[in-house]
Structures are given as structure tokens and as C-alpha cells.
Design an enzyme around this catalytic site. Structure first.
Site, PDB file in Angstrom:
ATOM      1  N   LYS A 112     -31.919 -29.979  16.853  1.00 10.90           N
ATOM      2  CA  LYS A 112     -33.324 -29.713  17.391  1.00 10.90           C
ATOM      3  C   LYS A 112     -34.445 -31.133  17.611  1.00 10.90           C
ATOM      4  O   LYS A 112     -34.615 -31.489  18.253  1.00 10.90           O
ATOM      5  CB  LYS A 112     -33.932 -28.628  17.590  1.00 10.90           C
ATOM      6  CG  LYS A 112     -34.270 -27.169  17.862  1.00 10.90           C
ATOM      7  CD  LYS A 112     -34.936 -26.161  17.139  1.00 10.90           C
ATOM      8  CE  LYS A 112     -34.412 -24.726  17.821  1.00 10.90           C
ATOM      9  NZ  LYS A 112     -34.959 -23.888  18.116  1.00 10.90           N
ATOM     10  N   LYS A 195     -23.632 -23.582  24.439  1.00 12.03           N
ATOM     11  CA  LYS A 195     -23.816 -21.751  24.311  1.00 12.03           C
ATOM     12  C   LYS A 195     -25.229 -21.976  25.519  1.00 12.03           C
ATOM     13  O   LYS A 195     -25.864 -22.818  25.939  1.00 12.03           O
ATOM     14  CB  LYS A 195     -24.707 -21.799  23.218  1.00 12.03           C
ATOM     15  CG  LYS A 195     -26.080 -22.226  22.204  1.00 12.03           C
ATOM     16  CD  LYS A 195     -26.494 -21.328  21.475  1.00 12.03           C
ATOM     17  CE  LYS A 195     -27.553 -21.647  21.006  1.00 12.03           C
ATOM     18  NZ  LYS A 195     -28.508 -21.624  19.468  1.00 12.03           N
ATOM     19  N   LYS A 198     -32.131 -20.569  25.294  1.00  9.65           N
ATOM     20  CA  LYS A 198     -33.920 -20.548  25.917  1.00  9.65           C
ATOM     21  C   LYS A 198     -33.920 -21.491  26.892  1.00  9.65           C
ATOM     22  O   LYS A 198     -34.590 -21.784  27.554  1.00  9.65           O
ATOM     23  CB  LYS A 198     -34.814 -19.832  25.062  1.00  9.65           C
ATOM     24  CG  LYS A 198     -33.807 -18.148  24.946  1.00  9.65           C
ATOM     25  CD  LYS A 198     -35.420 -17.572  23.778  1.00  9.65           C
ATOM     26  CE  LYS A 198     -35.108 -16.602  23.664  1.00  9.65           C
ATOM     27  NZ  LYS A 198     -35.305 -16.933  22.623  1.00  9.65           N
TER      28      LYS A 198
HETATM   29  P1  TYM Z   1     -32.456 -16.599  18.879  1.00 12.67           P
HETATM   30  O1  TYM Z   1     -34.495 -16.091  19.256  1.00 12.67           O
HETATM   31  O2  TYM Z   1     -32.653 -18.351  19.249  1.00 12.67           O
HETATM   32  O3  TYM Z   1     -31.526 -15.719  19.365  1.00 12.67           O
HETATM   33  C1  TYM Z   1     -32.147 -14.273  19.361  1.00 12.67           C
HETATM   34  C2  TYM Z   1     -30.611 -13.796  19.008  1.00 12.67           C
HETATM   35  O4  TYM Z   1     -29.577 -13.843  19.990  1.00 12.67           O
HETATM   36  C3  TYM Z   1     -28.792 -14.848  20.303  1.00 12.67           C
HETATM   37  N1  TYM Z   1     -27.849 -15.459  20.676  1.00 12.67           N
HETATM   38  C4  TYM Z   1     -27.135 -15.749  21.271  1.00 12.67           C
HETATM   39  N2  TYM Z   1     -25.917 -14.766  21.250  1.00 12.67           N
HETATM   40  C5  TYM Z   1     -24.505 -15.665  21.890  1.00 12.67           C
HETATM   41  N3  TYM Z   1     -24.888 -16.079  22.649  1.00 12.67           N
HETATM   42  C6  TYM Z   1     -25.856 -16.833  23.345  1.00 12.67           C
HETATM   43  N4  TYM Z   1     -25.649 -17.817  23.499  1.00 12.67           N
HETATM   44  C7  TYM Z   1     -26.913 -16.981  21.862  1.00 12.67           C
HETATM   45  N5  TYM Z   1     -27.746 -17.002  22.070  1.00 12.67           N
HETATM   46  C8  TYM Z   1     -29.013 -16.768  21.298  1.00 12.67           C
HETATM   47  C9  TYM Z   1     -28.469 -15.545  18.153  1.00 12.67           C
HETATM   48  O5  TYM Z   1     -28.000 -15.245  17.495  1.00 12.67           O
HETATM   49  C10 TYM Z   1     -29.933 -14.529  17.526  1.00 12.67           C
HETATM   50  O6  TYM Z   1     -29.631 -13.427  17.039  1.00 12.67           O
HETATM   51  N6  TYM Z   1     -33.347 -17.927  13.827  1.00 12.67           N
HETATM   52  C11 TYM Z   1     -33.030 -16.940  14.623  1.00 12.67           C
HETATM   53  C12 TYM Z   1     -34.507 -16.085  15.106  1.00 12.67           C
HETATM   54  C13 TYM Z   1     -34.873 -15.378  13.057  1.00 12.67           C
HETATM   55  C14 TYM Z   1     -33.574 -14.188  12.825  1.00 12.67           C
HETATM   56  C15 TYM Z   1     -34.305 -13.840  12.098  1.00 12.67           C
HETATM   57  C16 TYM Z   1     -32.718 -14.021  13.366  1.00 12.67           C
HETATM   58  C17 TYM Z   1     -35.914 -15.163  13.118  1.00 12.67           C
HETATM   59  N7  TYM Z   1     -36.244 -14.884  11.260  1.00 12.67           N
HETATM   60  C18 TYM Z   1     -33.854 -13.700  10.446  1.00 12.67           C
HETATM   61  C19 TYM Z   1     -32.330 -12.880  12.281  1.00 12.67           C
HETATM   62  C20 TYM Z   1     -32.713 -13.145  11.226  1.00 12.67           C
HETATM   63  C21 TYM Z   1     -33.738 -17.193  15.719  1.00 12.67           C
HETATM   64  O7  TYM Z   1     -34.038 -18.728  16.767  1.00 12.67           O
HETATM   65  O8  TYM Z   1     -32.613 -16.275  17.712  1.00 12.67           O
END
Ligand code: TYM
Length: 332
Positions: A112, A195, A198
Site C-alpha cells: 500500500k 487478487k 476493493k
Molecule cells: P479486507 O477488508 O481487505 O478483506 C476482508 C476479508 O476478505 C478476504 N479477501 C479475499 N479472499 C479471497 N480472495 C480475495 N481476492 C480477497 N480479498 C479479500 C480477506 O482475506 C479478509 O478475510 N485487515 C483485514 C481486516 C481486519 C481483520 C481484523 C480481519 C481487521 N482486523 C481481524 C480478521 C481479523 C482486511 O483488510 O480485510
């Protein structure tokens, strides 16, 4: 019941197929066998610039999509991170036991911050993983269901919990990560080397949960494939076709092998037609239900407040244990 914690950032107006596959599908199953806590992580979202009005709306929309996708807010605890102040408080303590070099090695920060250069990145983006560790550790979570891209952050969480315990005595639960192999990583339809994200560069490559049916069909039909014309699973050699097969497999429950056999001798158009049908069948009810829930924001806010109360009780107890362990003087 063993505790589960997971969350998503409210950083877009809709969740996408990657979020659905990597996280929501697992969440829906695991909430029946776990004491599940699901968070909308707005503190994380502001580590990159957000428009305040949009952030507020996206936070509601993210919560509504959790519910519409099958998370039961009566049974599971579904809340907004900023409603529970212990997240920021535990993150501070964890920052003090994290090495600067250790944090510098987190690949999400490197990715990022590489876009605008390290001067454009906020310190919040740098300390993001320690806030994530705080989320998980506050709830004594036994497992954390996520997609593959979160593996490194959960590893760090485990390291920090173990380090805290060895320095200050047994206080925190060391969590396990749960990543489903088949759904771990969904790729961008236009860019099957990266991947689905968003913040993806190609709007046509992302299948949003709240897209209209026609938009979903159009994007699937224009997915990048290759010129072999053979439906086969080979992620390295045929990333586009393999991604479509993975998507179809996770949405239909059929194995990739069975799907490959069923498309023998058929063109990519047939595969894309099947994927489009499956995506529409999965997303359309979620879209409808999300829009219904958003029609009554006061009810949604009431539900989130109620759930924040449940979350806070657990989180405050852990924070008290941590403050005591590090030697903070209790407020008499
Ligand atoms: P975030 O908001 O980017 O994504 C949410 C969840 O979706 C999964 N994900 C994917 N899985 C498969 N293929 C993809 N292309 C893909 N894009 C996203 C992510 O792995 C995630 O499970 N840092 C985390 C948010 C967070 C969090 C936490 C997660 C904050 N605190 C505590 C677990 C526990 C994040 O940015 O997810």
C-alpha cells in the site's frame, strides 16, 4: 463454544466476490459451531483517506451485507470497531512490544505504501497490523477465518500474543488462522495475476456483491481468458480460466475436477455462462436483502449498538487483564 473473530474494512460501497469467498462463506458456516464475533473495522479504514459521509454510509452497508449474506446478529456478535474503545487501547500496548523492523516487513504495508511512496503513507497504515492483532486478542479468539492475503497479519498476532505472555505472564490466547484452500484467493477478472481487491485498478474485473444482475453477467462474459480454447485447471499457465473454475466450484459446491470433466469439448463461452448464472444466483438475494435492511437505518443502528454492548463486555475484561499485567495502576 470456542470463540471466533474476523472483520472487514468498510472501504467501499460494496463487498466483492473475494470477500464473499475468502471470508463470508466461512463465517456463515463457522458461526453455528463457534461463539462468533464479526467486526466492521472502521478504524482500519481510515489508515488511507476516506470521505467522512461516505465512510459512515459504507459502515452501515458493510454491516447490512454481513447480515444479508447470512450472519445472524441475534446469535453472533456483529459490531462496529470504533464503538468499542478497547481496540485502540490494546493496539497502543501491542505497538510497544512490536519491533520497528518487524512491522516494516508486513507486505500489506509495503504494497500500500509503495503506490504513493513512503512519505504519502500514514503512520496509521504502518501500525495497522498491531490494531488488527488487538481486534483478535481482545476476544480471546481461538480461530480467525480470513483469505490468504491476511495470513501474515495473523502470524504477527500469534507472535505478539506469545511475546506478551512470555514477558508479562499468561494473559492472551494465541489464535489459529482458518483459510480455506479453495477460496483463499480470488483473482481480478481482467487481471488474473492480481487478487480481486476493493482498490483494484480495473472496474470490470471486480464482481461487487451489490452489482445489478446485468452488470455481473457483463463482467463475467468479458473476463480475460487465453487463446487455447480448452477448459482446464492450470493456475500458472491459464490463470483466467482457472480463476473462473475456482469461482464456479465455490459457488456450486462441485469439485474443480468434476467441472473440468463437465466442460470437456465446450468453449469458454459455456464456462462463462455457467459462472454468470452461479454468481447472479448467489448475489441477487444478498443485494435485495441488503437494500431492504438499508431502508431502515435506525433499526440497523440499534442492532449495532446492542451488539457493541456485548462486544464491549468481553473486550473490557481482556483490556483490564492486559493493563494489570503491564503494571498500570488501577483507577481506584
Ligand atoms: P479486507 O477488508 O481487505 O478483506 C476482508 C476479508 O476478505 C478476504 N479477501 C479475499 N479472499 C479471497 N480472495 C480475495 N481476492 C480477497 N480479498 C479479500 C480477506 O482475506 C479478509 O478475510 N485487515 C483485514 C481486516 C481486519 C481483520 C481484523 C480481519 C481487521 N482486523 C481481524 C480478521 C481479523 C482486511 O483488510 O480485510
Amino acid at each position: 463454544l470456542p470463540r471466533l473473530f474476523s472483520g472487514m474494512q468498510p472501504s467501499a460501497a460494496s463487498l466483492h466476490l473475494g470477500n464473499y469467498a475468502g471470508a463470508l462463506l466461512q463465517w456463515r458456516e463457522l458461526q453455528t459451531t463457534h461463539d462468533a464475533v464479526f467486526c466492521v473495522v472502521d478504524l482500519h479504514a481510515i489508515t488511507v483517506p476516506q470521505d467522512p459521509a461516505a465512510l459512515r454510509e459504507q459502515t452501515r452497508r458493510t454491516a447490512a451485507q454481513y447480515i444479508a449474506a447470512g450472519i445472524d446478529p441475534e446469535h453472533s456478535t456483529l459490531f462496529v470497531q470504533s464503538h468499542v474503545s478497547a481496540h485502540a487501547q490494546l493496539a497502543w500496548v501491542l505497538n510497544t512490544i512490536t519491533g520497528f523492523g518487524e512491522a516494516s516487513r508486513m507486505t500489506q504495508f509495503k504494497d500500500k505504501s509503495s503506490k504513493g511512496g513512503v512519505d504519502a503513507a500514514s503512520v496509521g497504515l504502518f501500525t495497522y497490523p498491531m490494531l488488527q492483532a488487538a481486534d483478535i486478542l481482545l476476544y480471546d479468539a481461538a480461530i480467525v477465518p480470513v483469505g490468504e492475503d491476511q495470513r501474515q497479519h495473523i502470524e504477527l498476532t500469534r507472535d505478539l500474543a506469545a511475546r506478551f505472555n512470555s514477558r508479562f505472564g499468561d494473559t492472551l490466547v494465541v489464535p489459529e488462522v482458518s483459510i480455506l484452500k479453495e477460496t483463499a484467493k480470488i483473482y481480478d477478472l481482467q487481471n488474473p495475476g492480481s487478487k480481486m481487491s476493493k482498490s483494484g485498478e480495473s472496474p470490470a474485473g471486480i464482481l461487487w456483491l451489490l452489482d445489478e444482475d446485468a452488470a455481473l453477467v457483463k463482467k463475467v462474459k468479458s473476463a480475460v481468458t487465453d487463446s487455447d480454447g480448452v477448459v482446464a485447471y492450470d493456475p500458472a499457465g491459464k490463470p483466467g480460466v482457472s480463476n473462473l473454475l475456482s469461482i464456479l466450484s465455490l459457488l456450486t459446491g462441485e469439485t474443480v475436477e468434476a467441472l473440468v470433466a463437465s466442460f470437456a469439448g465446450l468453449q469458454y463461452g459455456a464456462l462463462k455462462g455457467a459462472v454468470a448464472d452461479a454468481v447472479v444466483a448467489a448475489f441477487a438475494p444478498i443485494r435485495t436483502r441488503t437494500l431492504e435492511l438499508l431502508d431502515d437505518p435506525a433499526e440497523l443502528d440499534r442492532l449495532l449498538a446492542l451488539n457493541a454492548g456485548r462486544a464491549e463486555e468481553i473486550a473490557e475484561a481482556t483490556l483490564t487483564r492486559v493493563y494489570d499485567a503491564v503494571g498500570f495502576l488501577p483507577r481506584a
